[in-house]
Design an enzyme around this catalytic site. Structure first.
Site, short mmCIF file in Angstrom:
data_model
loop_
_atom_site.label_atom_id
_atom_site.label_comp_id
_atom_site.label_asym_id
_atom_site.label_seq_id
_atom_site.Cartn_x
_atom_site.Cartn_y
_atom_site.Cartn_z
N SER A 187 0.82 -1.22 0.00
CA SER A 187 0.00 0.00 0.00
C SER A 187 0.85 1.27 0.00
O SER A 187 1.97 1.27 0.51
CB SER A 187 -0.97 -0.02 1.18
OG SER A 187 -0.30 -0.35 2.38
N LYS A 212 2.16 -5.56 3.14
CA LYS A 212 3.28 -4.67 3.47
C LYS A 212 2.75 -3.24 3.41
O LYS A 212 2.51 -2.71 2.32
CB LYS A 212 4.43 -4.84 2.47
CG LYS A 212 5.67 -4.10 2.93
CD LYS A 212 6.69 -3.87 1.84
CE LYS A 212 6.74 -2.45 1.33
NZ LYS A 212 6.68 -1.39 2.33
N GLY A 265 0.90 2.69 -5.87
CA GLY A 265 2.11 3.47 -5.58
C GLY A 265 2.66 4.02 -6.87
O GLY A 265 1.91 4.22 -7.84
N THR A 267 4.76 4.51 -10.43
CA THR A 267 4.91 3.73 -11.66
C THR A 267 6.23 2.96 -11.66
O THR A 267 6.27 1.77 -12.02
CB THR A 267 4.86 4.70 -12.87
OG1 THR A 267 3.58 5.33 -12.84
CG2 THR A 267 5.06 3.99 -14.19
N VAL A 269 8.08 1.84 -9.23
CA VAL A 269 8.12 0.69 -8.32
C VAL A 269 7.31 -0.47 -8.91
O VAL A 269 7.73 -1.63 -8.88
CB VAL A 269 7.61 1.07 -6.90
CG1 VAL A 269 7.41 -0.16 -6.03
CG2 VAL A 269 8.59 2.03 -6.23
N GLU A 293 -2.22 0.30 -9.44
CA GLU A 293 -2.68 1.66 -9.76
C GLU A 293 -1.53 2.58 -9.40
O GLU A 293 -1.06 2.57 -8.26
CB GLU A 293 -3.96 2.00 -9.00
CG GLU A 293 -5.13 1.04 -9.26
CD GLU A 293 -5.45 0.83 -10.74
OE1 GLU A 293 -5.24 1.75 -11.55
OE2 GLU A 293 -5.89 -0.28 -11.10
N CYS A 327 -3.39 11.01 -5.89
CA CYS A 327 -2.93 10.52 -7.20
C CYS A 327 -3.65 11.25 -8.32
O CYS A 327 -3.14 11.40 -9.42
CB CYS A 327 -3.18 9.02 -7.29
SG CYS A 327 -4.73 8.56 -6.58
P1 NAD Z 1 5.82 4.35 -3.59
O1 NAD Z 1 5.84 3.71 -4.92
O2 NAD Z 1 7.04 5.05 -3.12
O3 NAD Z 1 5.48 3.26 -2.47
C1 NAD Z 1 4.32 2.46 -2.53
C2 NAD Z 1 4.55 1.20 -1.71
O4 NAD Z 1 5.54 0.41 -2.37
C3 NAD Z 1 5.09 1.46 -0.31
O5 NAD Z 1 4.54 0.50 0.58
C4 NAD Z 1 6.58 1.24 -0.47
O6 NAD Z 1 7.22 0.87 0.72
C5 NAD Z 1 6.56 0.07 -1.45
N1 NAD Z 1 7.81 -0.11 -2.20
C6 NAD Z 1 8.65 0.85 -2.65
N2 NAD Z 1 9.68 0.28 -3.33
C7 NAD Z 1 9.45 -1.07 -3.31
C8 NAD Z 1 10.13 -2.18 -3.83
N3 NAD Z 1 11.26 -2.02 -4.51
N4 NAD Z 1 9.61 -3.41 -3.63
C9 NAD Z 1 8.46 -3.58 -2.93
N5 NAD Z 1 7.78 -2.54 -2.39
C10 NAD Z 1 8.26 -1.31 -2.59
O7 NAD Z 1 4.54 5.34 -3.57
P2 NAD Z 1 4.03 6.31 -2.41
O8 NAD Z 1 5.00 7.44 -2.26
O9 NAD Z 1 3.64 5.56 -1.20
O10 NAD Z 1 2.69 6.85 -3.08
C11 NAD Z 1 2.71 7.85 -4.06
C12 NAD Z 1 2.55 7.27 -5.44
O11 NAD Z 1 1.39 6.46 -5.49
C13 NAD Z 1 2.34 8.34 -6.50
O12 NAD Z 1 3.05 7.98 -7.66
C14 NAD Z 1 0.84 8.30 -6.75
O13 NAD Z 1 0.45 8.78 -8.02
C15 NAD Z 1 0.56 6.84 -6.59
N6 NAD Z 1 -0.84 6.57 -6.26
C16 NAD Z 1 -1.64 6.12 -7.27
C17 NAD Z 1 -2.99 5.87 -7.02
C18 NAD Z 1 -3.89 5.40 -8.11
O14 NAD Z 1 -5.02 4.99 -7.82
N7 NAD Z 1 -3.46 5.42 -9.36
C19 NAD Z 1 -3.49 6.07 -5.73
C20 NAD Z 1 -2.64 6.51 -4.71
C21 NAD Z 1 -1.30 6.75 -5.00
#
Ligand code: NAD
Length: 533
Positions: A187, A212, A265, A267, A269, A293, A327
């Site tokens: 998440s 996680k 999260g 794109t 990642v 997403e 987002c």
């Molecule tokens: P992030 O990608 O930094 O992290 C998301 C999750 O992935 C976190 O739990 C993080 O610890 C985990 N993560 C990071 N690197 C990883 C790896 N190498 N392996 C496994 N897990 C890993 O994103 P964030 O900063 O938490 O959220 C912001 C992003 O999310 C923005 O890009 C936003 O546009 C996007 N978002 C999209 C939507 C949608 O519906 N499209 C909704 C909410 C957020």
């Protein structure tokens, strides 16, 4: 024995409470905020319903007051992660065999708790952990979270009741099996409700899940786990495993029993995880479902016939609510030259009003809190400085920042003459908006420009009174947004009304909070019976 046939569950959106001075919800929330700030929480890993403390901890801090520590959480190492996988697999058969009415009852009970006695707790943690105002927390950790839980129950019963045609001789039925193996949910920090849905959607469909949470939202995620527990979710159905990303990749993502990844999260990642799964594809027992997403570069396009008042309100709210960390937040805007003087005047007035309302999210009048952490602060500031030092752009509002107490960044508006300027193309994920002015006669050309500027395709809006202009925009912008809005801001999707998700590099567009998403967590089996043999 369970032989009842249940008719469709009804769905209604959770009403938004107002938190007026002296209201019962305000009194309860204030008490909860005080309680959380005056105590220190020690958040365990939870596997098989058992709390585990590794002693390897990180702190839960308050973004708008970063010296304030709310508590700490324990980080799972390799051994705990392996235990979590085993527990999730062990819990599977009892959970998938449990009659779906019981599964649904647990999630509906969680919705009732979140709507009532747990509301203040979930909102307070979201306000303090993620720096959300009363309003932003209420629409996230109360209303959207409750809506996701109830809507999934409603959609599940719809799916289960969809059955194939039978004849006099052949009786056909569809069994909506959960996936074989386990689902991995990862998440983001920005919505407690999204975190709840990332685990809840696969689980209500009969899957068991390893979760996680985001390191920036562990406290609110932990409360969501405790909410499920209070609603009677059996042990091991969801295992709560804060862990390092590298361990998540090496141990969970590559496990042969991975049946699905439910991710929200960035794109980059998601692309990285897709690659890992691809490289490991011959080792799985099934083809893992990859649902993600991801990022966005959401736009507002104004036609010369647009209503200036609604246009400017939409831009300001869409760009700066929750510090631009939704987002769906607006981050690029196209304005016709004839409207620009009036649009500019009103935008600057509105921006000035909210600049004065930035700060402590516990004040009812606050409009903006802080951005999530030091890394986000530095990233957003680097874009502001890039614009400040560029000859192609001018900062017409804001541009100041201060991280001495919290990670505060002013609402910032950049004007550029280059429609492909860096801040028109890249996701910033902060309170920074870029505007491009086009000549009125170039409306159609500008629609194409808008359609071809960004690699993302999440949300976008067109503002026009001219119906022909709306039709042109709807067509030209077809692939630019999974959620497209006419004369409205592109944020604030409501469960059951505007199912959410984008295309292009914004994700797999499986529409969280809809039947489409739930179907990804099922592997249907058709059963044909010959009645004359
Ligand atoms: P992030 O990608 O930094 O992290 C998301 C999750 O992935 C976190 O739990 C993080 O610890 C985990 N993560 C990071 N690197 C990883 C790896 N190498 N392996 C496994 N897990 C890993 O994103 P964030 O900063 O938490 O959220 C912001 C992003 O999310 C923005 O890009 C936003 O546009 C996007 N978002 C999209 C939507 C949608 O519906 N499209 C909704 C909410 C957020």
């Amino acid at each position: 024995m369970n032989n009842s046939i249940v008719t469709e569950i009804k769905f209604k959106n959770e009403p938004v409470l107002e938190y007026k001075e002296g209201s019962p919800e305000r009194i309860e929330l204030e008490a909860q905020l005080a309680q959380m700030k005056n105590s220190y929480v020690d958040i365990p890993i939870i596997i098989d319903g058992k709390e585990i403390r590794t002693g390897n901890t990180e702190k839960c801090i308050v973004p708008h007051d970063h010296k304030k520590v709310l508590g700490e959480y324990h980080i799972a190492g390799k051994e705990e992660i392996k235990m979590a996988i085993e527990s999730t697999l062990r819990a599977k058969s009892a959970w998938e065999e449990l009659h779906w009415q019981h599964r649904v009852a647990i999630f509906l009970k969680a919705a009732e708790l979140a709507s009532g006695p747990w509301r203040a707790k979930l909102n307070a943690a979201t306000m303090l952990c993620q720096s959300k105002t009363y309003k932003q927390a209420e629409i996230d950790s109360a209303c959207e979270l409750v809506d996701f839980l109830r809507y999934n129950a409603y959609a599940l019963t719809q799916i289960y009741s969809e059955q194939p045609i039978s004849t006099k001789i052949f009786k056909n039925r569809m069994e909506y099996r959960p996936l074989e193996g386990f689902v991995f949910a990862i998440s983001p920090f920005n919505f407690t409700s999204i975190a709840c849905n990332l685990v809840g959607a696969p689980a209500i469909a009969g899957n068991t899940v390893i979760w996680k949470p985001s390191s920036d939202a562990v406290y609110s995620s932990y409360l969501v786990y405790k909410l499920f527990e209070a609603a009677g979710l059996p042990k091991g159905v969801i295992n709560f495993v804060p862990c390092r990303s590298i361990d998540a990749e090496d141990i969970i993502l590559t496990n042969e029993n991975l049946s699905g990844l439910h991710f929200t999260g960035s794109t980059e990642v998601f692309q990285r995880m897709w690659k890992i799964v691809g490289n490991n594809i011959t080792n799985y027992r099934t083809f893992p479902r990859l649902v993600g997403e991801t990022g966005g570069k959401n736009y507002v396009m104004a036609h010369p016939s647009a209503n200036i008042e609604s246009l400017t309100t939409a831009i300001i709210e869409g760009a700066f609510e929750y510090q631009g960390q939704k987002c769906s937040a607006v981050s690029r805007v196209y304005i016709p030259r004839s409207l620009w003087p009036d649009v500019k005047e009103r935008l600057l007035q509105l921006a000035e009003k909210i600049r004065g309302k930035m700060g402590d999210i516990e004040k009812r009048s606050t409009f903006m809190g802080a951005v999530i952490n030091a890394d986000a602060f530095d990233r957003i500031v680097s874009y502001i400085e890039f614009a400040r030092n560029s000859s192609e752009a001018e900062i017409i509002f804001g541009g100041n920042y201060d991280d001495s107490v919290g990670y505060f960044i002013e609402p910032t508006i950049i004007l550029t003459q280059n429609p492909k300027f860096k801040t028109m193309e890249e996701e910033i994920f902060g309170p920074v908006l870029t505007i491009y002015i086009y000549e009125d006669e170039d409306f159609e050309e500008t629609l194409n420009l808008c359609a071809n500027t960004s690699k993302y395709g999440l949300t976008g809006s067109i503002f026009a009174k001219d119906r022909y202009a709306l039709v042109k925009a709807e067509k030209a912008l077809m692939h630019t947004a999974g959620n497209f809005y006419i004369n409205d801001k592109p944020t604030g999707a409501i469960v059951g009304q505007q199912p959410f998700g984008g295309a292009r590099l914004s994700g797999t567009n499986d529409k969280a909070g809809s039947k489409l998403n739930l179907l990804r967590w099922m592997s249907p089996r058709i059963i044909k019976e010959n009645l004359i043999n």
